[in-house]
Design an enzyme around this catalytic site. Structure first.
Site, mmCIF file in Angstrom:
data_model
loop_
_atom_site.group_PDB
_atom_site.id
_atom_site.type_symbol
_atom_site.label_atom_id
_atom_site.label_comp_id
_atom_site.label_asym_id
_atom_site.label_seq_id
_atom_site.Cartn_x
_atom_site.Cartn_y
_atom_site.Cartn_z
ATOM 1 N N ASN A 119 78.569 77.049 41.890
ATOM 2 C CA ASN A 119 77.968 75.832 41.334
ATOM 3 C C ASN A 119 76.458 75.959 41.482
ATOM 4 O O ASN A 119 75.916 75.761 42.566
ATOM 5 C CB ASN A 119 78.485 74.600 42.097
ATOM 6 C CG ASN A 119 77.790 73.328 41.654
ATOM 7 O OD1 ASN A 119 77.159 73.286 40.594
ATOM 8 N ND2 ASN A 119 77.902 72.272 42.461
ATOM 9 N N TRP A 120 75.808 76.298 40.378
ATOM 10 C CA TRP A 120 74.356 76.529 40.454
ATOM 11 C C TRP A 120 73.551 75.230 40.486
ATOM 12 O O TRP A 120 72.336 75.262 40.642
ATOM 13 C CB TRP A 120 73.900 77.384 39.255
ATOM 14 C CG TRP A 120 74.275 78.825 39.383
ATOM 15 C CD1 TRP A 120 74.788 79.468 40.480
ATOM 16 C CD2 TRP A 120 74.141 79.834 38.367
ATOM 17 N NE1 TRP A 120 74.996 80.801 40.207
ATOM 18 C CE2 TRP A 120 74.602 81.056 38.924
ATOM 19 C CE3 TRP A 120 73.697 79.825 37.045
ATOM 20 C CZ2 TRP A 120 74.610 82.251 38.195
ATOM 21 C CZ3 TRP A 120 73.702 81.004 36.329
ATOM 22 C CH2 TRP A 120 74.154 82.214 36.903
ATOM 23 N N LYS A 121 74.191 74.113 40.260
ATOM 24 C CA LYS A 121 73.486 72.825 40.218
ATOM 25 C C LYS A 121 72.304 72.917 39.244
ATOM 26 O O LYS A 121 72.423 73.597 38.234
ATOM 27 C CB LYS A 121 73.034 72.401 41.625
ATOM 28 C CG LYS A 121 74.152 72.571 42.649
ATOM 29 C CD LYS A 121 73.833 71.953 43.969
ATOM 30 C CE LYS A 121 74.893 72.335 44.984
ATOM 31 N NZ LYS A 121 74.878 71.531 46.165
ATOM 32 N N SER B 150 78.584 74.842 52.450
ATOM 33 C CA SER B 150 77.903 75.899 53.202
ATOM 34 C C SER B 150 78.771 77.142 53.419
ATOM 35 O O SER B 150 78.740 77.750 54.504
ATOM 36 C CB SER B 150 77.367 75.346 54.525
ATOM 37 O OG SER B 150 76.403 74.331 54.266
ATOM 38 N N HIS C 75 81.817 65.690 41.846
ATOM 39 C CA HIS C 75 80.981 66.285 42.895
ATOM 40 C C HIS C 75 80.264 65.174 43.660
ATOM 41 O O HIS C 75 79.860 64.166 43.066
ATOM 42 C CB HIS C 75 79.974 67.256 42.268
ATOM 43 C CG HIS C 75 79.299 68.116 43.287
ATOM 44 N ND1 HIS C 75 78.247 67.662 44.049
ATOM 45 C CD2 HIS C 75 79.548 69.382 43.695
ATOM 46 C CE1 HIS C 75 77.882 68.631 44.884
ATOM 47 N NE2 HIS C 75 78.650 69.686 44.684
ATOM 48 N N GLU D 241 77.366 64.893 44.696
ATOM 49 C CA GLU D 241 76.034 64.545 44.172
ATOM 50 C C GLU D 241 76.160 63.618 42.967
ATOM 51 O O GLU D 241 75.338 62.717 42.771
ATOM 52 C CB GLU D 241 75.268 65.841 43.818
ATOM 53 C CG GLU D 241 74.843 66.583 45.078
ATOM 54 C CD GLU D 241 74.714 68.087 44.920
ATOM 55 O OE1 GLU D 241 74.638 68.582 43.780
ATOM 56 O OE2 GLU D 241 74.708 68.773 45.967
ATOM 57 N N GLY E 212 77.613 76.551 46.514
ATOM 58 C CA GLY E 212 76.320 76.176 45.955
ATOM 59 C C GLY E 212 75.261 77.219 46.296
ATOM 60 O O GLY E 212 75.159 78.265 45.663
ATOM 61 N N GLY E 213 74.481 76.952 47.336
ATOM 62 C CA GLY E 213 73.324 77.776 47.681
ATOM 63 C C GLY E 213 73.599 79.264 47.753
ATOM 64 O O GLY E 213 72.825 80.083 47.222
ATOM 65 N N GLU F 52 85.340 69.065 49.678
ATOM 66 C CA GLU F 52 83.967 69.340 50.101
ATOM 67 C C GLU F 52 83.472 68.216 51.006
ATOM 68 O O GLU F 52 83.041 67.160 50.515
ATOM 69 C CB GLU F 52 83.040 69.415 48.879
ATOM 70 C CG GLU F 52 83.406 70.495 47.886
ATOM 71 C CD GLU F 52 82.185 70.893 47.052
ATOM 72 O OE1 GLU F 52 81.810 72.057 47.124
ATOM 73 O OE2 GLU F 52 81.615 70.028 46.379
ATOM 74 N N GLY G 280 75.221 71.912 51.393
ATOM 75 C CA GLY G 280 73.794 72.224 51.379
ATOM 76 C C GLY G 280 73.103 72.005 52.713
ATOM 77 O O GLY G 280 71.878 71.985 52.786
HETATM 78 C C1 PEP Z 1 78.407 72.457 46.386
HETATM 79 O O1 PEP Z 1 77.388 72.070 45.839
HETATM 80 O O2 PEP Z 1 79.498 72.217 45.855
HETATM 81 C C2 PEP Z 1 78.293 73.193 47.642
HETATM 82 C C3 PEP Z 1 79.374 73.440 48.324
HETATM 83 O O3 PEP Z 1 77.013 73.565 48.031
HETATM 84 P P1 PEP Z 1 76.645 74.509 49.286
HETATM 85 O O4 PEP Z 1 77.525 75.737 49.202
HETATM 86 O O5 PEP Z 1 75.215 74.842 49.091
HETATM 87 O O6 PEP Z 1 76.932 73.741 50.506
#
Ligand code: PEP
Length: 264
Positions: free
Chosen positions: A10-12, A222, A104, A106, A243-244, A176, A182
């Protein structure tokens, strides 16, 4: 039950078309020769979908390029018309999108998406034969107040309201915990496994044991190359939403490699 793990990047709001091209070229060259028994998904911003689709469909020389699926990060619950800024499911289909991330945290926290809106989006996605990656998860305050199970149950029952068993079979759930997204703080494998087992038990109540055994439940929060193996070894965890650590090709690949039990 043999569930194929699914690893989704998930590049956001990161990577426009040119950065997408850099990532995909590097990722495909690193991927060459590997044979993972996992599904690989990339969810770029809307504006990079065309570039991603183009790169994957022209990269026929690269083994596995065709096996990477494209996801959108959101879709509208409406078909067409006066909805400024929105993108419809039929538009997404034109870019060979298979999956769509919905619910999500966010989107819930920043853009005010409720379980009702998420439910409408899941239904709209299924009308266009898109596969929802349906995200759920509790905040730290909810966990500390002892409300983990009630929050997850409410999100699951609300998001899946009136979704048939046939459509459920095309849905992936992503658990999640909001406090792990994040933040660099990952749920322990025990915390994650307990939550995943609970999610599966709610699906069993709603749809029966067979549907619960079949549905894939990803972990997100994470995930990194260093913790992927331990998390993915848990019996109810079927891949990750990342994500990251999925913004860099080697890191995303290492998560897939370390998290896929029979990776070659
Ligand atoms: C996400 O945005 O779904 C996520 C899990 O981000 P991260 O891996 O950066 O925690």
């Amino acid at each position: 039950m043999n569930r194929k793990p699914i690893f989704a990047a998930n590049w956001k709001m990161n990577k426009g078309p040119s950065e997408t091209e850099d990532f995909v070229k590097s990722f495909l060259s690193k991927l060459q020769g590997s044979n993972f028994n996992s599904e690989i998904v990339i969810a770029p911003p809307f504006v990079s979908l065309a570039k991603l689709a183009d790169l994957l469909h022209t990269a026929t020389a690269v083994q596995n390029a065709h096996a990477i699926q494209i996801a959108a990060q959101n879709c509208s619950q409406y078909d067409a018309g006066a909805y400024t800024g929105e993108v419809s499911v039929l538009m997404l289909r034109e870019f060979f999108v298979h999956y769509v991330i919905l619910g999500h945290s966010e989107r819930r926290a920043i853009f005010g998406e409720t379980d009702e809106i998420i439910n409408a989006k899941i239904k709209k996605a299924r009308e266009a034969n898109l596969k929802p990656i349906f995200c759920i998860g509790e905040t730290l305050a909810e966990r500390e107040a002892g409300n983990l199970e009630s929050v997850l149950r409410t999100q699951i029952t609300g998001g899946l309201k009136d979704i048939s068993e046939k459509d459920l079979a095309e849905i992936v759930i992503a658990y999640e915990p909001v406090w792990a997204i994040g933040t660099g703080v990952t749920a322990t494998s025990e915390q994650a496994q307990d939550a995943h087992a609970f999610v599966r038990s709610v699906i069993a109540e709603l749809y029966g044991a067979d549907a619960a055994a079949k549905i894939r439940v990803q972990y997100g929060g994470s995930v990194k190359p260093g913790n992927a193996a331990e998390l993915m070894a848990c019996p109810d965890i079927d891949g990750a939403l990342i994500g990251g650590a999925a913004l860099e090709p080697q890191s995303f690949l290492d998560i897939i490699k370390n998290g896929t039990p029979s990776a070659e």
